[in-house]
Design an enzyme around this catalytic site. Sequence first.
Site, mmCIF file in Angstrom:
data_model
loop_
_atom_site.group_PDB
_atom_site.id
_atom_site.type_symbol
_atom_site.label_atom_id
_atom_site.label_comp_id
_atom_site.label_asym_id
_atom_site.label_seq_id
_atom_site.Cartn_x
_atom_site.Cartn_y
_atom_site.Cartn_z
ATOM 1 N N SER A 34 0.869 -1.171 0.000
ATOM 2 C CA SER A 34 0.000 0.000 0.000
ATOM 3 C C SER A 34 0.909 1.224 0.000
ATOM 4 O O SER A 34 2.014 1.170 -0.549
ATOM 5 C CB SER A 34 -0.936 -0.029 1.204
ATOM 6 O OG SER A 34 -1.785 1.080 1.170
ATOM 7 N N TYR B 54 -5.241 7.406 -6.632
ATOM 8 C CA TYR B 54 -4.162 6.549 -6.094
ATOM 9 C C TYR B 54 -4.496 6.152 -4.655
ATOM 10 O O TYR B 54 -4.389 4.981 -4.270
ATOM 11 C CB TYR B 54 -2.835 7.312 -6.153
ATOM 12 C CG TYR B 54 -1.624 6.549 -5.631
ATOM 13 C CD1 TYR B 54 -1.103 5.467 -6.333
ATOM 14 C CD2 TYR B 54 -0.989 6.921 -4.443
ATOM 15 C CE1 TYR B 54 0.021 4.773 -5.865
ATOM 16 C CE2 TYR B 54 0.131 6.242 -3.967
ATOM 17 C CZ TYR B 54 0.634 5.172 -4.687
ATOM 18 O OH TYR B 54 1.741 4.489 -4.212
ATOM 19 N N LYS C 44 -4.992 2.426 -2.936
ATOM 20 C CA LYS C 44 -4.134 1.965 -1.841
ATOM 21 C C LYS C 44 -4.931 1.726 -0.549
ATOM 22 O O LYS C 44 -4.558 0.884 0.271
ATOM 23 C CB LYS C 44 -2.999 2.968 -1.609
ATOM 24 C CG LYS C 44 -1.974 2.989 -2.757
ATOM 25 C CD LYS C 44 -1.349 1.629 -2.983
ATOM 26 C CE LYS C 44 -0.193 1.620 -3.959
ATOM 27 N NZ LYS C 44 0.342 0.275 -4.217
HETATM 28 N N1 LIG Z 1 8.520 4.504 -4.123
HETATM 29 C C1 LIG Z 1 7.820 4.987 -3.100
HETATM 30 O O1 LIG Z 1 8.137 6.041 -2.510
HETATM 31 C C2 LIG Z 1 6.594 4.266 -2.618
HETATM 32 C C3 LIG Z 1 5.876 4.821 -1.537
HETATM 33 C C4 LIG Z 1 4.748 4.163 -1.103
HETATM 34 C C5 LIG Z 1 4.344 2.977 -1.689
HETATM 35 N N2 LIG Z 1 5.060 2.479 -2.748
HETATM 36 C C6 LIG Z 1 4.576 1.225 -3.355
HETATM 37 O O2 LIG Z 1 5.660 0.314 -3.504
HETATM 38 C C7 LIG Z 1 5.415 -0.530 -4.627
HETATM 39 C C8 LIG Z 1 6.646 -0.608 -5.516
HETATM 40 O O3 LIG Z 1 6.858 0.676 -6.071
HETATM 41 P P1 LIG Z 1 8.271 1.165 -6.627
HETATM 42 O O4 LIG Z 1 8.530 2.479 -6.011
HETATM 43 O O5 LIG Z 1 9.288 0.127 -6.536
HETATM 44 O O6 LIG Z 1 7.877 1.473 -8.160
HETATM 45 P P2 LIG Z 1 8.496 1.029 -9.565
HETATM 46 O O7 LIG Z 1 9.975 1.042 -9.541
HETATM 47 O O8 LIG Z 1 7.806 1.908 -10.572
HETATM 48 O O9 LIG Z 1 7.982 -0.466 -9.719
HETATM 49 C C9 LIG Z 1 6.665 -0.730 -10.088
HETATM 50 C C10 LIG Z 1 6.612 -2.078 -10.751
HETATM 51 O O10 LIG Z 1 5.239 -2.309 -11.149
HETATM 52 C C11 LIG Z 1 5.259 -2.800 -12.467
HETATM 53 N N3 LIG Z 1 4.000 -2.525 -13.170
HETATM 54 C C12 LIG Z 1 3.410 -1.337 -13.389
HETATM 55 N N4 LIG Z 1 2.319 -1.499 -14.136
HETATM 56 C C13 LIG Z 1 2.210 -2.824 -14.406
HETATM 57 C C14 LIG Z 1 1.296 -3.620 -15.147
HETATM 58 N N5 LIG Z 1 0.268 -3.086 -15.804
HETATM 59 N N6 LIG Z 1 1.489 -4.945 -15.207
HETATM 60 C C15 LIG Z 1 2.555 -5.514 -14.589
HETATM 61 N N7 LIG Z 1 3.450 -4.822 -13.868
HETATM 62 C C16 LIG Z 1 3.283 -3.477 -13.789
HETATM 63 C C17 LIG Z 1 6.412 -2.078 -13.136
HETATM 64 O O11 LIG Z 1 6.753 -2.777 -14.320
HETATM 65 P P3 LIG Z 1 7.475 -2.018 -15.557
HETATM 66 O O12 LIG Z 1 8.934 -1.967 -15.217
HETATM 67 O O13 LIG Z 1 7.169 -2.908 -16.720
HETATM 68 O O14 LIG Z 1 6.860 -0.660 -15.668
HETATM 69 C C18 LIG Z 1 7.458 -2.155 -12.042
HETATM 70 O O15 LIG Z 1 8.117 -3.394 -12.087
HETATM 71 C C19 LIG Z 1 4.174 0.034 -5.315
HETATM 72 O O16 LIG Z 1 3.043 -0.713 -4.911
HETATM 73 C C20 LIG Z 1 4.074 1.442 -4.776
HETATM 74 O O17 LIG Z 1 2.762 1.953 -4.784
HETATM 75 C C21 LIG Z 1 6.174 3.089 -3.218
#
Ligand SMILES: NC(=O)c1ccc[n+]([C@@H]2O[C@H](COP(=O)([O-])OP(=O)(O)OC[C@H]3O[C@@H](n4cnc5c(N)ncnc54)[C@H](OP(=O)(O)O)[C@@H]3O)[C@@H](O)[C@H]2O)c1
Length: 318
Positions: free
Chosen positions: A160, A190, A194
């Site tokens: 989340s 968003y 979440k």
């Molecule tokens: N980064 C933060 O500050 C933060 C904060 C709070 C929560 N989160 C949560 O943490 C989790 C990981 O985020 P992250 O920061 O590591 O982001 P990220 O680097 O953008 O990773 C997101 C992943 O989701 C995949 N994805 C997106 N759309 C997709 C689809 N239609 N089908 C299959 N895969 C898909 C992407 O694949 P592609 O490479 O093919 O695009 C990528 O591998 C998410 O749930 C995010 O909401 C992150």
Amino acid sequence: MFDPDTLPYYDPSVERRTALVTGGNSGIGWYTVLHLYMHGFAVYLCGRNSSRVNKAMKIITAEAKKRCADNPKVHLGSMYYLHADLADLQSVERAVKNVKRKESKLDILINNAAVMAMPYQITKDGFEIQLQTNYVAHFLLSMRLLPLLQKCNGRLIMLSSVGHNLEFMYCALGQDWNYRPNCVFTWLRYAMAKTASIQFVKMMAIKYPEVLCLSVHPGLVMNTNLFSYWTRLPIVGIFFWMLFQIVGFFFGVSNEEGCLATLKCALSPELSRDEDNGKYFVTGGREAKPSYVANNLDDAASTWIWTMHELRDRGYKV
Ligand SMILES: NC(=O)c1ccc[n+]([C@@H]2O[C@H](COP(=O)([O-])OP(=O)(O)OC[C@H]3O[C@@H](n4cnc5c(N)ncnc54)[C@H](OP(=O)(O)O)[C@@H]3O)[C@@H](O)[C@H]2O)c1
């Protein structure tokens, strides 16, 4: 911060432990896969782009070998590419079939993939893009894989975000909030996805207590691809990039630190189905309380029923 080295290591030649991570090819998911692989798991990297996932697997293999060269505790696991585009529910169904053909049980399911703050867009299944990618597709995936999780009292982890707090009063998921300016209402969409993710975990914990279900806010991790839509905007992108870097400098954690809460939820023997089912964990693995809306079980039940009906109307009986 939580130390992943304190988590149990498994030897794949003695017992097969399986995990599935959506979005394991980048950001937080990448490090989650790295650690599961180093802890001896057979990991399915579920992604939409084969070259991105295969490239990630290659680099993870090299990184794991480098880190574990002289560590006798470590028996590296294995990794497999599993194709699924979460914006297409048929593709999720195909991925489930592929897993079920190969595995009779699943120890850990990590619903990590997401998109964030995208312009309003409807998928071919008729859901708003963030709602489907972040929540509905994971709901379907989890329900389909539930029998495999139940078989080994597995764990389900749902990523989340602290951003769920932006839904400060319950919004029915049927309302699509396609209003301008997008830069305001996209955050509400968003937050709704979440919040629904946390509610899903709470309902799962009640309905299926044999599986440990937990939700996670990983921390503010500014160097992942989650922010790419904003940083790649012409001209103003550089402003957003600087803004995110400043936020990251003062409040952020690294990509690797971002995976620690997930890892703790997935592997820690200190967490149990009796004591911890349905809980929410934040940066580094600390237990926390989600928003009032996410915590409200009546709202969680409404979200559950809405999702079941919407999936059924599209031919997905769960
Ligand atoms: N980064 C933060 O500050 C933060 C904060 C709070 C929560 N989160 C949560 O943490 C989790 C990981 O985020 P992250 O920061 O590591 O982001 P990220 O680097 O953008 O990773 C997101 C992943 O989701 C995949 N994805 C997106 N759309 C997709 C689809 N239609 N089908 C299959 N895969 C898909 C992407 O694949 P592609 O490479 O093919 O695009 C990528 O591998 C998410 O749930 C995010 O909401 C992150």
